[in-house]
Design a protein around this motif. Structure first.
Motif, short mmCIF file in Angstrom:
data_model
loop_
_atom_site.label_atom_id
_atom_site.label_comp_id
_atom_site.label_asym_id
_atom_site.label_seq_id
_atom_site.Cartn_x
_atom_site.Cartn_y
_atom_site.Cartn_z
N LEU A 165 77.27 70.15 17.01
CA LEU A 165 77.18 71.03 18.19
C LEU A 165 75.84 71.77 18.20
CD1 LEU A 165 80.80 72.48 18.41
CD2 LEU A 165 79.75 70.77 19.90
N LYS A 166 75.37 72.12 17.02
CA LYS A 166 74.08 72.84 16.95
C LYS A 166 72.95 71.93 17.45
CE LYS A 166 71.53 75.98 14.06
NZ LYS A 166 71.55 76.81 12.89
N LYS A 167 73.02 70.67 17.02
CA LYS A 167 72.00 69.71 17.48
C LYS A 167 72.11 69.54 19.00
CE LYS A 167 71.31 66.69 13.50
NZ LYS A 167 71.75 65.42 12.92
N LEU A 168 73.34 69.49 19.46
CA LEU A 168 73.55 69.32 20.91
C LEU A 168 72.95 70.50 21.67
CD1 LEU A 168 75.15 67.53 22.98
CD2 LEU A 168 77.02 69.15 22.72
N ILE A 169 73.24 71.69 21.16
CA ILE A 169 72.72 72.90 21.81
C ILE A 169 71.18 72.90 21.79
CG2 ILE A 169 72.51 75.41 21.53
CD1 ILE A 169 75.49 75.30 20.52
N LYS A 170 70.64 72.50 20.68
CA LYS A 170 69.16 72.51 20.55
C LYS A 170 68.53 71.35 21.32
CE LYS A 170 68.85 75.77 17.26
NZ LYS A 170 68.20 77.02 17.39
N GLY A 201 74.64 83.44 17.87
CA GLY A 201 74.35 83.69 19.28
C GLY A 201 74.17 82.41 20.10
N LEU A 202 74.76 81.29 19.63
CA LEU A 202 74.50 80.01 20.29
C LEU A 202 75.63 79.53 21.20
CD1 LEU A 202 72.89 78.08 17.29
CD2 LEU A 202 71.73 78.96 19.30
N CYS A 203 76.82 80.14 21.09
CA CYS A 203 77.95 79.61 21.87
C CYS A 203 77.71 79.68 23.37
CB CYS A 203 79.24 80.35 21.50
SG CYS A 203 80.02 79.61 20.07
N GLY A 204 77.01 80.71 23.79
CA GLY A 204 76.73 80.87 25.22
C GLY A 204 75.91 79.71 25.78
N CYS A 205 75.26 78.93 24.91
CA CYS A 205 74.43 77.80 25.37
C CYS A 205 75.25 76.55 25.62
CB CYS A 205 73.35 77.48 24.34
SG CYS A 205 72.39 78.90 23.86
N LEU A 206 76.53 76.56 25.21
CA LEU A 206 77.36 75.36 25.46
C LEU A 206 77.81 75.35 26.91
CD1 LEU A 206 79.50 75.20 22.21
CD2 LEU A 206 78.14 73.32 23.11
N VAL A 207 77.43 74.31 27.62
CA VAL A 207 77.71 74.27 29.07
C VAL A 207 79.13 73.76 29.33
CG1 VAL A 207 76.94 73.28 31.26
CG2 VAL A 207 75.27 73.78 29.46
N ASP A 208 79.50 72.69 28.60
CA ASP A 208 80.81 72.06 28.87
C ASP A 208 81.84 72.53 27.86
OD1 ASP A 208 79.97 70.23 30.99
OD2 ASP A 208 78.75 69.34 29.39
N TYR A 244 91.84 71.55 14.73
CA TYR A 244 91.61 72.71 15.58
C TYR A 244 90.89 73.81 14.81
CZ TYR A 244 92.60 76.30 19.08
OH TYR A 244 92.48 77.28 20.02
N SER A 245 91.35 74.05 13.60
CA SER A 245 90.78 75.14 12.85
C SER A 245 89.34 74.84 12.42
CB SER A 245 91.72 75.46 11.69
OG SER A 245 91.09 75.47 10.51
N ASN A 246 89.04 73.57 12.15
CA ASN A 246 87.64 73.21 11.85
C ASN A 246 86.74 73.46 13.05
OD1 ASN A 246 88.41 72.49 9.32
ND2 ASN A 246 88.32 70.29 9.62
N LEU A 247 87.25 73.15 14.25
CA LEU A 247 86.45 73.40 15.46
C LEU A 247 86.26 74.91 15.66
CD1 LEU A 247 85.06 72.69 18.12
CD2 LEU A 247 87.31 72.49 19.19
N VAL A 248 87.35 75.67 15.52
CA VAL A 248 87.25 77.13 15.72
C VAL A 248 86.22 77.73 14.76
CG1 VAL A 248 88.52 79.29 15.41
CG2 VAL A 248 89.57 77.42 16.65
N ASN A 249 86.26 77.29 13.52
CA ASN A 249 85.34 77.86 12.53
C ASN A 249 83.89 77.44 12.79
OD1 ASN A 249 86.79 79.57 10.69
ND2 ASN A 249 88.04 77.77 10.35
N ALA A 250 83.71 76.21 13.27
CA ALA A 250 82.35 75.77 13.61
C ALA A 250 81.82 76.62 14.77
CB ALA A 250 82.37 74.30 13.99
N LEU A 251 82.69 76.86 15.77
CA LEU A 251 82.27 77.68 16.92
C LEU A 251 82.00 79.12 16.50
CD1 LEU A 251 84.61 76.37 19.78
CD2 LEU A 251 82.13 76.11 19.62
N LYS A 252 82.81 79.61 15.56
CA LYS A 252 82.61 80.99 15.09
C LYS A 252 81.21 81.12 14.46
CE LYS A 252 84.81 84.45 12.13
NZ LYS A 252 84.59 85.55 13.02
N ARG A 253 80.83 80.11 13.68
CA ARG A 253 79.50 80.14 13.05
C ARG A 253 78.40 80.11 14.12
NH1 ARG A 253 80.12 75.44 8.69
NH2 ARG A 253 77.90 75.73 8.34
N LEU A 254 78.59 79.27 15.12
CA LEU A 254 77.59 79.19 16.19
C LEU A 254 77.54 80.50 16.97
CD1 LEU A 254 78.42 75.59 17.44
CD2 LEU A 254 76.33 76.27 16.26
N ASP A 255 78.72 81.12 17.14
CA ASP A 255 78.79 82.39 17.86
C ASP A 255 78.02 83.47 17.12
OD1 ASP A 255 79.94 83.74 20.16
OD2 ASP A 255 81.07 84.91 18.69
N GLU A 256 78.18 83.47 15.77
CA GLU A 256 77.46 84.47 14.96
C GLU A 256 75.95 84.29 15.08
OE1 GLU A 256 81.12 84.98 11.80
OE2 GLU A 256 79.38 83.80 11.20
#
Ligand code: SF4
Length: 362
Positions: A353-358, A304-311, A290-302
């Motif tokens: 996730l970054k690749k997925l977003i891109k 500005g990419l989290c908003g691009c995740l649809v699901d 869980y914490s690895n996922l949270v930290n990965a999302l935090k990096r993507l959020d910084e």
């Protein structure tokens, strides 16, 4: 004394710990032959300056005090989180050196057997070495936790159960099993490390300098104090409310006894509202995963990419066989898109996730 929380501020954790112990004399009158266990928080193999693990200097202060008082039957016991080796944590966190210096054995509870203990029909497997201890000194951090909000005295006991049981705790939602575990394993003394803990995540990385150590005797009372330090009310922490109800300890009120105000000066901690946490569908996820996922999302959020995740992203043991859209960890391999690993590394999740977003994944 039971309703007191003793607090000291300063820059020398060994000296601070010795001062607190000399002022409170917690082992007065006990037989010198008792088996004493020291249980730090070595959740992962990271240096204490990162805010995830107990400073060995505090444990050094405890050992020095105990030996001065004639107590020599001392062990340091820990089992790191699922996904890390305790042996590596003992080394990286400075406990191997401490063990050699003071001739105190290190017990890796991941390598220990267990006994199934029972509280009113609720069964929990507890490592055998802990059950042999007469006097348990719990040395947790006052730290944030991305699933339970905080961790201190009560939750630190999760290190005394086998890995299989840690995973099972997550399937049970963590709170009730943590409370019950504290009915089964009694801690006699708590010395909480708030030198530079991470107030947001259990695996550190955002240390917050407080230069404080707190000593108490009641794990519920200590956690009430810790919750306040971290900017929560006791009602925000479910396992704390349950533990009090089960009679593990008392809500107080506590009397705060300050021993040394030198170097005090941290601002009140305010918990941030992390919007990207709403992207996670969690059910029974282990802490590391869980914490690895949270930290990965935090990096993507910084970025500005989290908003691009649809699901939303599924994570946890209850998602086995669930045909979701995106899943993190081997438990979610039935999802259309799965990031494998048990647990997967933060970098792997971030890159995936970054690749997925891109849009570079099929
Ligand atoms: S994949 Fe994650 S949640 Fe599932 S068992 Fe492994 S670490 Fe735990």
């Amino acid at each position: 004394m039971k309703n007191q929380i003793h607090v000291i501020y300063g820059k020398d954790p060994t000296l601070m710990t010795e001062k607190l112990l000399k002022a409170t004399a917690p082992l007065k009158g006990l037989s010198k032959n008792i088996a004493i266990g020291i249980k730090p928080n070595l959740v992962s193999a990271t240096p204490p300056s990162e805010g995830a693990v107990t400073h060995p200097e505090i444990v050094e202060g405890i050992i020095k005090y105990l030996k001065e008082q004639g107590f020599y039957n001392i062990k340091i016991l820990e089992g790191s989180w699922v996904g890390d080796e305790t042996k590596r944590a003992f080394d990286v966190c400075g406990y191997k050196a401490l063990s050699s210096k003071y001739d105190v054995p290190l017990i890796d509870l991941k390598k220990d057997g267990y006994t199934e203990c029972n509280y009113e029909g609720y069964k929990i497997k507890v490592c055998n070495e802990i059950l042999k201890i007469d006097y348990l000194i719990n040395v947790p951090l006052i730290k944030g936790h991305c699933q339970t909000k905080m961790t201190c005295a009560l939750k630190n006991l999760k290190g005394v159960i086998p890995d299989s049981e840690k995973r099972r705790f997550h399937t049970l939602g963590l709170h009730k099993p943590i409370a019950v575990l504290n009915k089964l394993v009694k801690q006699n003394l708590i010395i909480a490390d708030a030198i530079c803990p991470d107030p947001y995540f259990e695996e550190g990385g955002r240390p917050y300098e407080m230069n404080m150590i707190a000593l108490g005797f009641d794990p519920v009372l200590m956690d009430v104090f810790a919750a306040e330090v971290l900017g929560y009310r006791k009602e925000d922490i479910s396992y704390l409310m349950m533990a009090e109800k089960m009679g593990v300890g008392s809500f107080g009120p506590y009397e705060k006894v300050e021993h040394d105000l030198e170097n005090k000066g941290f601002d009140e901690i305010r918990q941030p509202e992390e919007k990207y946490l709403n992207l996670i569908d969690e059910a029974g996820a282990c802490s590391a995963c869980y914490s690895n996922l949270v930290n990965a999302l935090k990096r993507l959020d910084e970025e500005g990419l989290c908003g691009c995740l649809v699901d939303n992203i599924c994570i946890g043991q209850y998602y086995r066989d669930y045909p979701g859209e995106i899943g993190v960890g081997d438990c979610t391999e039935a999802c259309k898109i799965n990031i494998p690993g048990c647990p997967p590394e933060q970098d792997e999740i971030y890159i995936f996730l970054k690749k997925l977003i891109k849009g570079s994944l099929p």
